[in-house]
Design a protein around this motif. Sequence first.
Motif, PDB file in Angstrom:
ATOM      1  N   VAL A 209       0.839  -1.205   0.000  1.00 51.80           N
ATOM      2  CA  VAL A 209       0.000   0.000   0.000  1.00 51.80           C
ATOM      3  C   VAL A 209       0.871   1.251   0.000  1.00 51.80           C
ATOM      4  N   SER A 210       1.967   1.235   0.778  1.00 51.43           N
ATOM      5  CA  SER A 210       2.864   2.383   0.803  1.00 51.43           C
ATOM      6  C   SER A 210       3.506   2.607  -0.567  1.00 51.43           C
ATOM      7  N   GLU A 211       3.918   1.525  -1.230  1.00 53.90           N
ATOM      8  CA  GLU A 211       4.493   1.655  -2.569  1.00 53.90           C
ATOM      9  C   GLU A 211       3.466   2.208  -3.557  1.00 53.90           C
ATOM     10  N   GLN A 212       2.241   1.722  -3.478  1.00 52.03           N
ATOM     11  CA  GLN A 212       1.199   2.228  -4.368  1.00 52.03           C
ATOM     12  C   GLN A 212       0.900   3.692  -4.104  1.00 52.03           C
ATOM     13  N   ASN A 213       0.904   4.090  -2.833  1.00 50.36           N
ATOM     14  CA  ASN A 213       0.674   5.503  -2.512  1.00 50.36           C
ATOM     15  C   ASN A 213       1.792   6.382  -3.061  1.00 50.36           C
ATOM     16  N   ASP A 214       3.032   5.907  -2.942  1.00 51.69           N
ATOM     17  CA  ASP A 214       4.155   6.664  -3.507  1.00 51.69           C
ATOM     18  C   ASP A 214       4.019   6.771  -5.024  1.00 51.69           C
ATOM     19  N   HIS A 215       3.596   5.677  -5.660  1.00 50.15           N
ATOM     20  CA  HIS A 215       3.429   5.703  -7.112  1.00 50.15           C
ATOM     21  C   HIS A 215       2.310   6.652  -7.513  1.00 50.15           C
ATOM     22  N   LEU A 216       1.186   6.607  -6.782  1.00 47.50           N
ATOM     23  CA  LEU A 216       0.078   7.509  -7.089  1.00 47.50           C
ATOM     24  C   LEU A 216       0.468   8.964  -6.854  1.00 47.50           C
ATOM     25  N   GLY A 217       1.280   9.223  -5.817  1.00 51.12           N
ATOM     26  CA  GLY A 217       1.738  10.584  -5.589  1.00 51.12           C
ATOM     27  C   GLY A 217       2.596  11.082  -6.734  1.00 51.12           C
ATOM     28  N   ALA A 218       3.489  10.216  -7.249  1.00 54.19           N
ATOM     29  CA  ALA A 218       4.319  10.615  -8.382  1.00 54.19           C
ATOM     30  C   ALA A 218       3.466  10.855  -9.626  1.00 54.19           C
ATOM     31  N   VAL A 219       2.447  10.004  -9.834  1.00 49.43           N
ATOM     32  CA  VAL A 219       1.559  10.182 -10.992  1.00 49.43           C
ATOM     33  C   VAL A 219       0.775  11.482 -10.869  1.00 49.43           C
ATOM     34  N   ASN A 220       0.290  11.783  -9.665  1.00 53.97           N
ATOM     35  CA  ASN A 220      -0.451  13.035  -9.478  1.00 53.97           C
ATOM     36  C   ASN A 220       0.432  14.249  -9.732  1.00 53.97           C
ATOM     37  N   GLN A 221       1.670  14.201  -9.315  1.00 50.77           N
ATOM     38  CA  GLN A 221       2.581  15.302  -9.603  1.00 50.77           C
ATOM     39  C   GLN A 221       2.795  15.466 -11.104  1.00 50.77           C
ATOM     40  N   GLN A 222       2.909  14.351 -11.806  1.00 50.48           N
ATOM     41  CA  GLN A 222       3.071  14.426 -13.251  1.00 50.48           C
ATOM     42  C   GLN A 222       1.827  15.007 -13.922  1.00 50.48           C
ATOM     43  N   LEU A 223       0.645  14.600 -13.415  1.00 51.78           N
ATOM     44  CA  LEU A 223      -0.600  15.150 -13.974  1.00 51.78           C
ATOM     45  C   LEU A 223      -0.714  16.646 -13.705  1.00 51.78           C
ATOM     46  N   ASP A 224      -0.322  17.086 -12.520  1.00 48.15           N
ATOM     47  CA  ASP A 224      -0.340  18.516 -12.229  1.00 48.15           C
ATOM     48  C   ASP A 224       0.601  19.282 -13.175  1.00 48.15           C
ATOM     49  N   LYS A 225       1.750  18.700 -13.434  1.00 45.59           N
ATOM     50  CA  LYS A 225       2.698  19.338 -14.346  1.00 45.59           C
ATOM     51  C   LYS A 225       2.120  19.443 -15.746  1.00 45.59           C
ATOM     52  N   LEU A 226       1.474  18.369 -16.209  1.00 42.50           N
ATOM     53  CA  LEU A 226       0.865  18.393 -17.534  1.00 42.50           C
ATOM     54  C   LEU A 226      -0.275  19.395 -17.593  1.00 42.50           C
ATOM     55  N   ALA A 227      -1.076  19.505 -16.485  1.00 40.15           N
ATOM     56  CA  ALA A 227      -2.184  20.448 -16.481  1.00 40.15           C
ATOM     57  C   ALA A 227      -1.678  21.885 -16.549  1.00 40.15           C
ATOM     58  N   ARG A 228      -0.573  22.198 -15.865  1.00 40.60           N
ATOM     59  CA  ARG A 228      -0.008  23.531 -15.957  1.00 40.60           C
ATOM     60  C   ARG A 228       0.510  23.817 -17.371  1.00 40.60           C
ATOM     61  N   GLN A 229       1.092  22.816 -17.992  1.00 42.90           N
ATOM     62  CA  GLN A 229       1.550  23.019 -19.370  1.00 42.90           C
ATOM     63  C   GLN A 229       0.386  23.276 -20.310  1.00 42.90           C
ATOM     64  N   LEU A 230      -0.727  22.563 -20.130  1.00 43.78           N
ATOM     65  CA  LEU A 230      -1.893  22.787 -20.979  1.00 43.78           C
ATOM     66  C   LEU A 230      -2.490  24.170 -20.769  1.00 43.78           C
ATOM     67  N   ARG A 231      -2.518  24.635 -19.506  1.00 45.62           N
ATOM     68  CA  ARG A 231      -3.036  25.984 -19.269  1.00 45.62           C
ATOM     69  C   ARG A 231      -2.159  27.035 -19.934  1.00 45.62           C
ATOM     70  N   ARG A 232      -0.822  26.846 -19.891  1.00 41.63           N
ATOM     71  CA  ARG A 232       0.059  27.806 -20.556  1.00 41.63           C
ATOM     72  C   ARG A 232      -0.133  27.732 -22.078  1.00 41.63           C
TER      73      ARG A 232
END
Length: 232
Positions: A209-232
């Motif tokens: 569960v801890s590994e999955q949470n770390d993976h989901l956190g990394a994925v969410n950070q990547q999605l946030d980065k992509l969303a900022r790029q799309l807004r720009r």
Amino acid sequence: IPAELPAPRVLAAGLWLLRRFNLRASLHSPQEVAQLLLSATLIVTATTAVDATLLALFHSPMSTQLMIRVLGEELLSRYLGIVLVVPLMIMLLRTRYDQRALAGLLKDALLVMLPSMAIMLALSWQAAPESQFARALSLALVLFFAFRHGWRGASLALIISSLGITLATRYLGHPASGAEAYLYLAVAGTGAIMLGSATDALRWSNARVSEQNDHLGAVNQQLDKLARQLRR
């Protein structure tokens, strides 16, 4: 000699059936432990039943109470032998200890196991009920190692505790009957190995569960980065 031949053959037939049903010698989950212990119970019951038949055929008649006592001790001793030996063999042949886990086990053995065994042997010198406290202490010791180190720690603590109880009951204190000692060790060993296996499974699940949470956190950070790029 003919009376001694059927029991090993019954044991070999039981092992062959376990192989046919693809039951592996593993203790990684409570379900696997339950399967292994149930298989051991069925095998030792079958061999004890064969021995009961041979006692009735080849030996002089004995009272029903004496036969039940002899067969009961034989059944418990065989089951206890499996509980003591099989986990140790699985640990030595099919599992690996990392250095951190091994260091923790050795530390607890020095700081907890040795003082507890010394206290248990000292209590065994005393008259009842102090001598009975030794068994309670040995059970607490096995449960402690089951919580701390899983089924591996429970197995090692059970072996050392059984040696201490055997030494105390036969040579130091007030000896108990064989069936009583076998029953106590069999029940304590079964519960401790089940508890240790459940503890290992829970730790493994928490790690996943801890590994999955770390993976989901990394994925969410990547999605946030992509969303900022799309807004720009």
